[in-house]
Design a protein around this motif. Structure first.
Motif, PDB file in Angstrom:
ATOM      1  N   ASP A  71       0.849  -1.198   0.000  1.00 30.53           N
ATOM      2  CA  ASP A  71       0.000   0.000   0.000  1.00 30.53           C
ATOM      3  C   ASP A  71       0.872   1.231   0.000  1.00 30.53           C
ATOM      4  O   ASP A  71       1.838   1.304   0.771  1.00 30.53           O
ATOM      5  N   ILE A  72       0.547   2.187  -0.850  1.00 33.16           N
ATOM      6  CA  ILE A  72       1.305   3.441  -0.836  1.00 33.16           C
ATOM      7  C   ILE A  72       0.347   4.630  -0.759  1.00 33.16           C
ATOM      8  O   ILE A  72      -0.823   4.524  -1.122  1.00 33.16           O
ATOM      9  N   GLU A  73       0.883   5.733  -0.297  1.00 33.86           N
ATOM     10  CA  GLU A  73       0.105   6.970  -0.229  1.00 33.86           C
ATOM     11  C   GLU A  73       0.736   8.006  -1.129  1.00 33.86           C
ATOM     12  O   GLU A  73       1.942   8.252  -1.070  1.00 33.86           O
ATOM     13  N   LEU A  74      -0.075   8.605  -1.978  1.00 35.78           N
ATOM     14  CA  LEU A  74       0.412   9.595  -2.938  1.00 35.78           C
ATOM     15  C   LEU A  74      -0.254  10.932  -2.694  1.00 35.78           C
ATOM     16  O   LEU A  74      -1.319  11.023  -2.084  1.00 35.78           O
ATOM     17  N   LYS A  75       0.403  11.964  -3.220  1.00 37.78           N
ATOM     18  CA  LYS A  75      -0.205  13.294  -3.156  1.00 37.78           C
ATOM     19  C   LYS A  75      -0.872  13.651  -4.481  1.00 37.78           C
ATOM     20  O   LYS A  75      -1.387  14.735  -4.647  1.00 37.78           O
ATOM     21  N   GLU A  76      -0.757  12.745  -5.447  1.00 38.06           N
ATOM     22  CA  GLU A  76      -1.378  13.018  -6.748  1.00 38.06           C
ATOM     23  C   GLU A  76      -2.060  11.761  -7.263  1.00 38.06           C
ATOM     24  O   GLU A  76      -1.777  10.655  -6.813  1.00 38.06           O
ATOM     25  N   ASP A  77      -2.939  11.983  -8.207  1.00 37.65           N
ATOM     26  CA  ASP A  77      -3.690  10.874  -8.771  1.00 37.65           C
ATOM     27  C   ASP A  77      -2.925  10.304  -9.968  1.00 37.65           C
ATOM     28  O   ASP A  77      -2.178  11.020 -10.634  1.00 37.65           O
TER      29      ASP A  77
END
Lengths: 239, 621
Positions: free
Chosen positions: A79-85
């Motif tokens: 699982d990763i968290e991004l600031k962009e789509d």
């Protein structure tokens, strides 16, 4: 069940869960090594990532449970968290381009809200063992004897199901499962692997390979993999 | 002559790795590898295969800049392919030996004897036995004279310890002295031409070819390249007192001595490595290294690097900014290090740092400057770099007293040092690291005591500057090394202090330092002794290295593996006096073994500098 469209996206955070293979020589890399390789690949992609706080911020990455050194995996999740789509297809292409060749991302799915922690979400793990020459019936007998005589009671609880498939000299024993029980007396895969090797050696069988095949979450009596659970709109296990 | 390529299968690797510590060292497949595929190699019969060998474990070797530079240059060329190999750790070596498997490269798992060229990085002397061990593990005779009937693989070494080529002379077909960038391509081109013409000769059926002559012809061609020293073309004649009588060229058509070192004129023509190999496992320096300068203009009399990498060459700041930003992006590293021998001498350092900071995610990426001299001009830079993570600051006064610092020409006064430390303390640093040498020429008890006095002054300063809470965290860690005279330094003639004397000096320091604030550690003087002998050695030392290797010496740079008794036994067995190379002041008119090399600085400079040193030493007596 909550429909995805009814969820309000968290505007500054985008979540992606992806499945990857860790194969061949890379079975010798530790959990921590893989974590480092993945974070560097994500950074090379130029994605806007979310980072942990503190003096040495690291990308927010969660991996599924570690496997022992020397066991290949065809069922790793991250699982990763991004600031962009980003479109998942593009993501898969881009990350594979930035990964060493023995870590391969197979599929990815976006989640609008933060998925439940991968390690705690998993109920079952499927392992596959390839066994050298010998009769499948003989092997099953030996294995069942082993289960009968097992001193360790937790082994029965930890083994969800097993079977043999294939008619060639390779036989597969499947569904060796680890259930994170409430009393925490799970039979660790490491121990299982060791015991399996011992009983096989005793009876003249050879273990050709052991690999992790898939992770499952039990939901309404069905086994769903960690990406299917997102696809079905289950974000959290207990919804 | 054109052998088929032999590789280790995955299945056999699996068997070998079973139960081995850190198996990730031996698996290759890192991001950024660039060697040619086996299919490509088999389809190109004139392909030249080079193995870049670093004689220490993977984690150490992958932190070496030289390997990455040469790897990129070679693999950029469609006609050449470079693969890497490192020293296997003891457990894996045992496995290789018991299973009778030869050492193999990381990329294609090609056995080392399938390569055309094996190049060792002899970054320092304590790697010599590992070089021999790696050859032996590859099934290659360690003595070059026993390899004459096989042209390939050619075995060579480069790196800073090769400035004195003699200790490795019995094992190497040739040595590369100086910068490798230009030289490596020329060598590989010679090998390629040789392979092509040999094939033509064989095709024309010119009968049997004398392989010994062939190898000699190839070596002659290679020896014409700048910086190349072919040991078998020269011979040291010794005097009865063991000093050098002369160094003779064996033949009229042999390159005249001294061999001039190779030096890249315009460093800017070679960019820093951008698409470097990113290791899969943690390495010693897990970061992006950006070389900002090569060489040093300071001239500290003990420092070999300060002389052999001359002249000082700066890289353009514009290029460096671009390379740093691109390199970080291409690697995914979260640390960048600006390397050089003395980074504060890079004039545009503030511009470089400010510009890089403005273009990267500085919240996340840290910048380090390993060889920074701290003064009031650059403390702001350091503070900016450390933002929040004030780990520790390092200073290298090298000697405790001004008198000794003058003798070794360490351009640092006590006032400079105290001021710098004062600034650092007032900016929030509470951990200081200091480097000293003991056993310097002219050193007396007062000079040793001066180390403790200096430490006390620093502590007094800290007591005044730091608040009570910070002062309780204040700590100085002191590192002490025994002085080891090195070739091509003004102190190359100096006598090394005896082990007993150095031990006495270290205990003297250890018993007088305020232990509450000072943590002391030191390198064993017996290791410095062997280092000194190996660095000033000649062909007789070459034999000792082989003897020590055969008796089990390896990983000599690893404190727990270094075995002094074994080395001494090797010297004794071969009747070679190690004191001759260490505890002896070389005569100023003596021919030195490394006079076979021209490092680019005149001998008269060295004699003058050593003369000044001696006057200073005597004046103050």
């Amino acid at each position: 069940m909550i429909e995805e469209k009814n969820l309000k996206p968290d505007r500054d955070a985008f979540y992606i869960r992806f499945k990857f293979f860790k194969i061949k020589e890379f079975k010798y890399l530790s959990h921590l090594d893989v974590l480092n390789i993945l974070s560097r690949a994500l950074l090379r992609m130029g994605m806007q990532l979310k980072f942990s706080c503190g003096f040495n911020p690291k990308p927010r990455i969660t991996l599924s449970s570690p496997i022992p050194l020397g066991v290949e995996s065809y069922g790793e999740y991250c699982d990763i968290e991004l600031k962009e789509d980003i479109e998942t297809e593009k993501f898969v292409k881009l990350i594979n381009f930035n990964l060493p060749d023995l870590l391969i991302v197979k599929k990815a799915r976006k989640s609008l809200i933060k998925p439940q922690n991968l390690m705690s979400q998993i109920d079952l793990v499927l392992y596959e063992f390839k066994i050298g020459k010998g009769s499948t019936d003989d092997f099953m007998m030996i294995f069942e004897d082993f289960l009968q005589q097992a001193q360790n009671i937790s082994i029965k609880k930890s083994l969800y199901s097993y079977n043999i498939s294939g008619s060639s000299s390779f036989k597969i024993l499947g569904y060796t499962n680890i259930v994170p029980g409430k009393d925490n007396t799970i039979y660790k895969f490491n121990n299982f692997l060791q015991d399996l090797k011992i009983i096989m050696n005793k009876s003249g069988f050879k273990l050709n390979s052991a690999r992790k095949k898939e992770l499952y979450i039990l939901k309404d009596g069905n086994l769903l993999d960690p990406i299917e659970i997102l696809a079905n709109g289950y974000i959290h296990k207990n919804q | 002559m054109f052998k088929t390529l032999k590789t280790l299968s995955y299945k056999r690797l699996e068997n070998l790795l079973c139960g081995v510590e850190k198996p990730g060292r031996y698996i290759g497949h890192e991001f950024g590898t660039g060697s040619k595929s086996l299919e490509y190699i088999s389809g190109n019969e004139n392909m030249v295969l080079a193995a870049l060998a670093f004689p220490d474990v993977y984690e150490v070797g992958m932190s070496n800049l030289g390997i990455q530079i040469l790897y990129e240059i070679i693999n950029k060329n469609p006609g050449f392919s470079a693969e890497r190999v490192f020293a296997p750790w003891n457990d894996f070596e045992d496995r290789l030996r018991s299973e009778k498997v030869k050492l193999f490269s990381l990329e294609s798992r090609l056995f080392l004897d399938s390569f055309d060229l094996i190049g060792f990085n002899a970054a320092h002397e304590m790697l010599y036995t590992n070089i021999l061990n790696m050859l032996d593990l590859s099934g290659i005779d360690i003595r070059s004279q026993n390899r004459r009937s096989n042209v390939f693989p050619l075995v060579c070494s480069g790196g800073s310890s090769c400035v004195n080529p003699w200790p490795l002379s019995k094992f190497m077909d040739f040595l590369v002295i100086g910068d490798g960038e230009d030289v490596i391509v020329k060598i590989l081109n010679e090998i390629k031409d040789f392979k092509v013409s040999l094939k033509d000769a064989l095709r024309k059926n010119m009968g049997t070819v004398n392989r010994k002559l062939l190898k000699k012809e190839l070596l002659k061609k290679i020896s014409k390249i700048e910086g190349i020293f072919v040991p078998e073309f020269y011979k040291i004649i010794y005097k009865p007192d063991s000093t050098v009588k002369k160094i003779r060229a064996l033949g009229n058509d042999i390159k005249k001595l001294p061999v001039r070192k190779a030096s890249v004129k315009d460093l800017n023509s070679y960019s820093n490595v951008i698409t470097r190999i990113i290791p899969n496992i943690r390495t010693v320096h897990d970061r992006l290294n950006i070389e900002i300068m090569r060489g040093c203009s300071r001239g500290c009399r003990f420092c070999q690097a300060g002389f052999i990498y001359r002249p000082l060459r700066n890289r353009k700041v514009k290029d460096l900014i671009q390379q740093s930003v691109r390199g970080l992006k291409a690697s995914g590293y979260d640390e960048i290090s600006f390397t050089s021998l003395s980074s504060s001498d890079y004039r545009q350092l503030p511009e470089l740092i400010n510009s890089v900071i403005s273009q990267i995610d500085f919240e996340r990426i840290s910048i380090s400057l390993p060889s920074m001299r701290l003064d009031s001009f650059n403390v702001d830079i350091m503070e900016k770099l450390m933002s929040g993570r004030k780990t520790g600051l390092t200073f290298a006064p090298e000697a405790g007293s001004q008198r000794l610092r003058d003798i070794i020409k360490k351009d640092l006064t006590e006032q400079n040092l105290l001021d710098s430390i004062g600034i650092a303390l007032s900016k929030g640093w509470v951990k200081i690291k200091l480097y000293f040498m003991v056993g310097l020429p002219g050193e007396r008890d007062e000079d040793i005591d001066a180390i403790t006095e200096l430490l006390n002054k620093i502590i007094d300063k800290a007591r005044i500057i730091l608040s009570g809470k910070d002062f309780s965290r204040f700590q100085i860690s002191v590192s002490i090394n025994a002085f080891s005279p090195k070739p091509f330094t003004p102190m190359q003639w100096a006598c090394q202090d005896s082990i007993e004397s150095i031990n006495k000096k270290i205990s003297r320091i250890n018993s007088s330092i305020p232990k509450k604030y000072v943590k002391l550690n030191w390198t064993s003087p017996s290791k410095s002794r062997i280092e000194c002998v190996l660095s000033r050695g000649d062909t007789r030392v070459s034999d000792v290295i082989e003897y020590a290797f055969r008796s089990g010496a390896k990983f000599d740079n690893w404190t727990d593996k270094f075995n002094y008794d074994l080395w001494i036994k090797s010297f004794n067995e071969l009747d070679v006096d190690h004191g001759f190379y260490s505890e002896r002041e070389y005569g100023i008119n003596e021919i030195l073994p490394w006079d076979a090399v021209d490092i680019g600085i005149s001998k008269s400079y060295y004699t003058r500098e050593y003369g000044i040193l001696k006057i200073k030493k005597d004046q103050l007596r």
